[in-house]
Design a protein around this motif. Structure first.
Motif, short mmCIF file in Angstrom:
data_model
loop_
_atom_site.label_atom_id
_atom_site.label_comp_id
_atom_site.label_asym_id
_atom_site.label_seq_id
_atom_site.Cartn_x
_atom_site.Cartn_y
_atom_site.Cartn_z
N ARG A 10 1.30 -1.40 -0.52
CA ARG A 10 -0.57 0.31 0.19
C ARG A 10 0.78 1.54 -0.02
O ARG A 10 0.32 2.14 -0.73
CB ARG A 10 -0.57 0.02 1.77
CG ARG A 10 -1.63 -1.03 1.51
CD ARG A 10 -2.77 -1.52 2.30
NE ARG A 10 -3.70 -0.50 2.38
CZ ARG A 10 -4.04 -0.11 3.65
NH1 ARG A 10 -4.48 -0.77 4.72
NH2 ARG A 10 -4.96 1.43 3.63
N GLU A 11 2.04 1.81 0.57
CA GLU A 11 2.66 2.58 0.43
C GLU A 11 3.32 2.60 -0.96
O GLU A 11 3.49 3.67 -1.68
CB GLU A 11 4.21 2.01 1.69
CG GLU A 11 5.01 3.15 1.48
CD GLU A 11 6.20 3.01 2.81
OE1 GLU A 11 7.31 3.63 2.84
OE2 GLU A 11 5.94 1.72 3.45
N TYR A 12 3.24 1.51 -1.23
CA TYR A 12 4.18 2.02 -2.95
C TYR A 12 2.70 2.26 -3.54
O TYR A 12 3.39 3.27 -4.77
CB TYR A 12 4.91 0.34 -3.43
CG TYR A 12 5.49 -0.11 -4.67
CD1 TYR A 12 6.04 1.33 -5.37
CD2 TYR A 12 5.60 -0.89 -5.29
CE1 TYR A 12 7.19 1.10 -6.07
CE2 TYR A 12 6.51 -1.39 -6.72
CZ TYR A 12 7.16 -0.02 -6.82
OH TYR A 12 7.44 -0.29 -7.94
N ILE A 13 1.48 2.08 -3.89
CA ILE A 13 1.07 2.55 -4.43
C ILE A 13 0.45 3.63 -4.28
O ILE A 13 0.31 4.84 -5.46
CB ILE A 13 -0.28 1.57 -4.46
CG1 ILE A 13 -0.63 -0.15 -4.36
CG2 ILE A 13 -1.88 2.43 -4.66
CD1 ILE A 13 0.00 0.24 -5.76
N ARG A 14 0.75 4.05 -2.79
CA ARG A 14 0.80 5.77 -3.02
C ARG A 14 1.09 6.60 -3.72
O ARG A 14 1.30 8.13 -3.32
CB ARG A 14 0.91 5.74 -1.38
CG ARG A 14 -0.51 5.36 -0.62
CD ARG A 14 -0.27 5.47 0.93
NE ARG A 14 -2.30 4.50 1.77
CZ ARG A 14 -1.52 3.57 2.76
NH1 ARG A 14 0.19 3.40 2.69
NH2 ARG A 14 -2.66 3.31 2.73
N ILE A 15 2.80 5.95 -3.77
CA ILE A 15 3.91 6.42 -4.68
C ILE A 15 3.53 7.17 -6.08
O ILE A 15 3.22 5.84 -6.19
CB ILE A 15 4.79 5.49 -4.42
CG1 ILE A 15 5.52 6.04 -3.39
CG2 ILE A 15 6.35 7.36 -4.99
CD1 ILE A 15 7.06 4.75 -3.31
N LYS A 16 2.87 8.79 -6.46
CA LYS A 16 2.44 8.71 -7.48
C LYS A 16 3.36 8.78 -9.20
O LYS A 16 3.61 10.17 -9.26
CB LYS A 16 1.20 9.70 -6.99
CG LYS A 16 0.34 9.74 -6.15
CD LYS A 16 -0.50 11.59 -6.48
CE LYS A 16 -1.24 11.49 -7.13
NZ LYS A 16 -1.87 12.94 -7.11
N THR A 17 3.68 7.58 -9.34
CA THR A 17 4.55 7.32 -10.84
C THR A 17 3.40 7.51 -11.16
O THR A 17 3.87 6.43 -12.36
CB THR A 17 5.32 5.68 -10.55
OG1 THR A 17 4.69 5.15 -10.14
CG2 THR A 17 6.31 6.37 -9.11
N VAL A 18 2.83 7.88 -12.00
CA VAL A 18 1.79 7.83 -13.23
C VAL A 18 1.95 9.19 -13.95
O VAL A 18 2.26 10.17 -13.99
CB VAL A 18 -0.04 9.01 -12.65
CG1 VAL A 18 0.21 9.93 -11.50
CG2 VAL A 18 -0.65 8.55 -13.07
N HIS A 19 1.53 8.96 -15.07
CA HIS A 19 1.76 9.68 -16.13
C HIS A 19 1.40 10.35 -16.20
O HIS A 19 0.47 10.13 -15.61
CB HIS A 19 2.35 8.62 -17.76
CG HIS A 19 3.41 8.06 -17.51
ND1 HIS A 19 4.64 8.63 -17.32
CD2 HIS A 19 3.70 6.46 -17.89
CE1 HIS A 19 5.61 7.37 -17.72
NE2 HIS A 19 4.82 6.49 -17.64
N PRO A 20 1.09 12.46 -16.52
CA PRO A 20 2.86 12.46 -17.31
C PRO A 20 3.84 12.43 -16.15
O PRO A 20 5.24 13.30 -17.22
CB PRO A 20 2.03 13.85 -18.41
CG PRO A 20 1.55 13.48 -16.96
CD PRO A 20 0.06 12.76 -16.58
N ASP A 21 4.12 12.96 -15.52
CA ASP A 21 4.93 12.89 -14.51
C ASP A 21 5.22 12.52 -13.46
O ASP A 21 5.09 13.16 -11.77
CB ASP A 21 4.01 14.84 -13.59
CG ASP A 21 5.11 15.13 -12.49
OD1 ASP A 21 7.03 15.40 -13.83
OD2 ASP A 21 5.10 16.01 -12.52
N PRO A 22 5.37 11.48 -13.10
CA PRO A 22 5.79 10.35 -12.98
C PRO A 22 6.87 10.48 -11.34
O PRO A 22 7.55 11.06 -11.84
CB PRO A 22 6.25 9.05 -13.28
CG PRO A 22 7.02 10.19 -14.39
CD PRO A 22 5.75 10.76 -15.25
#
Length: 400
Positions: A10-22
């Motif tokens: 869950r901690e990993y999911i919360r890191i917003k490595t989301v495009h377009p600005d991961p």
């Protein structure tokens, strides 16, 4: 009390490595700390020359015999964007409901697998295990953008060559039934822009030989082919999606104004071709369809993968035997397929490395890239059991 592995997930999911600005920096810091916790060697390889932090994190668990070919556990850190108004909760809050379903972008694709690798290793190291072969874990960026600026670059570097890889595991898909699925190959993704040139003129006239007429003829041909493939897929009980050629119109471009007949129009298609299709012949067919549509119709590749390599699933193949021996310990039935999409495994297979796509999720609806992506806590923990069984079998494969 929540299992420690679930808390890390869950901690990993919360890191917003989301495009377009991961937030790659956040992911790298998280992974570096993880490696330190587990006593794994950790190093970084930067694969970009611009300001974007496209960095590969490599963790290594040393085996007894470094001269043997090693095992690679690959995963990607980036995730696709979300339609926030379509989610029942914050897509990056890793909310867990009363059923144990954990919601978040990346729960299936593929942050679960990265944590499952690490937690299986934690358990094995705690038991004092060491194996013959080195085990390397690579956490790569940019997979969701096609991998061209992530794994594709890294797999050509000296740093990767020095890992001395024998075989690799990478991502697969959830199985909606009570089985696991392993993927031994992938379809070739062709992203193509078809261009049609014709006579321009005023929108009030009957202009002959227009770009639109010719483009429509070509689009009709492609969509008719799509329908033929769809029918074959639906009528065959043995055909999985990865065995079919899919064709989808994704974008139409062109035009200057409402009252001007354009001199040029283009249509973009996403075509996925199984390894059983002769790619040279298929490209020749595309050329013929363009010629039939009329003069001035052509195409160019935006992305073209021309690798039809597949990984052996022969019972006598040492790597496949070791992998399936691990699965047998779990008493879970395994099915095999060609992957319907595209993963970083295609770059490995193209370079001659055996690679198996495997995400140990069963009884789980496939929700990657979809709204309300989730993975149940119990299924997540079972995935750790899967790697706990599989890794010793792979890492102790005798020299051959």
């Amino acid at each position: 009390m929540e299992p420690f592995a679930v808390t890390k997930f869950r901690e990993y999911i919360r890191i917003k490595t989301v495009h377009p600005d991961p937030d790659y920096d956040g992911a790298i810091a998280f992974l570096d700390k993880y490696a330190e916790e587990l006593g794994l060697e950790c190093r970084h390889v930067k694969v970009s020359k611009d300001d974007v932090n496209r960095t590969i994190v490599i963790m290594t668990w040393k085996g007894r015999n470094p001269n043997l070919k090693s095992i690679l556990l690959n995963s990607h850190t980036d995730v696709v964007p979300v339609y926030e108004d379509q989610w029942k909760c914050d897509a990056f809050a890793a909310i867990k409901d009363e059923n144990g379903d954990i919601y978040g972008r990346g729960t299936q694709d593929m942050k679960c697998v990265g944590i499952q690798y690490l937690e299986a290793i934690r358990r094995l190291k705690k038991e004092g295990k060491q194996f013959e072969r080195d085990i390397h874990l690579t956490f790569v960026p940019e997979e969701e953008l096609g991998g061209e600026y992530g794994a594709a670059v890294f797999f050509k570097t000296k740093e990767f060559s020095d890992l001395n890889i024998g075989m690799a595991l990478d991502e697969g898909l959830a199985n909606e039934g009570n089985k696991y699925t392993a993927y031994y190959g992938e379809r070739s993704p062709w992203w193509i822009r078809f261009k049609s040139e014709g006579n321009p003129g005023h929108g009030s006239r009957f202009i002959e030989n227009t770009a639109a007429e010719k483009l429509m003829k070509l689009i009709d041909t492609l969509l008719n082919f799509r329908e033929e493939e769809k029918v074959k897929f639906q009528q065959s009980v043995k055909c999985n999606l990865g065995d079919a050629t899919t064709v989808n119109l994704t974008k139409i471009e062109g035009g200057l104004a409402y009252n001007i007949v354009p001199a040029e129009l283009s249509a973009c298609f996403d075509i996925r071709i199984p390894p059983t299709v002769d790619l040279k012949e298929f490209e020749g067919q595309l050329t013929k369809w363009c010629e039939s549509a009329g003069q001035g119709v052509s195409f160019e590749f935006v992305q073209k993968t021309s690798n039809t390599n597949v990984t052996s699933t022969d019972a006598n193949d040492p790597w496949w035997k070791a992998f399936t021996d691990g699965i047998k310990k779990l008493n879970i039935e395994l099915t095999t397929e060609v992957f319907s999409g595209a993963t970083d495994s295609r770059f490995l297979r193209a370079a001659g490395y055996p690679a198996i796509g495997f995400s140990p999720m069963r009884n789980t609806p496939i929700r990657l890239h979809d709204h309300n992506e989730f993975l149940n806590e119990t299924n997540f923990m079972e995935g750790i059991d899967a790697y706990y069984a599989i890794l010793p079998c792979l890492a102790d494969v005798p020299s051959f």
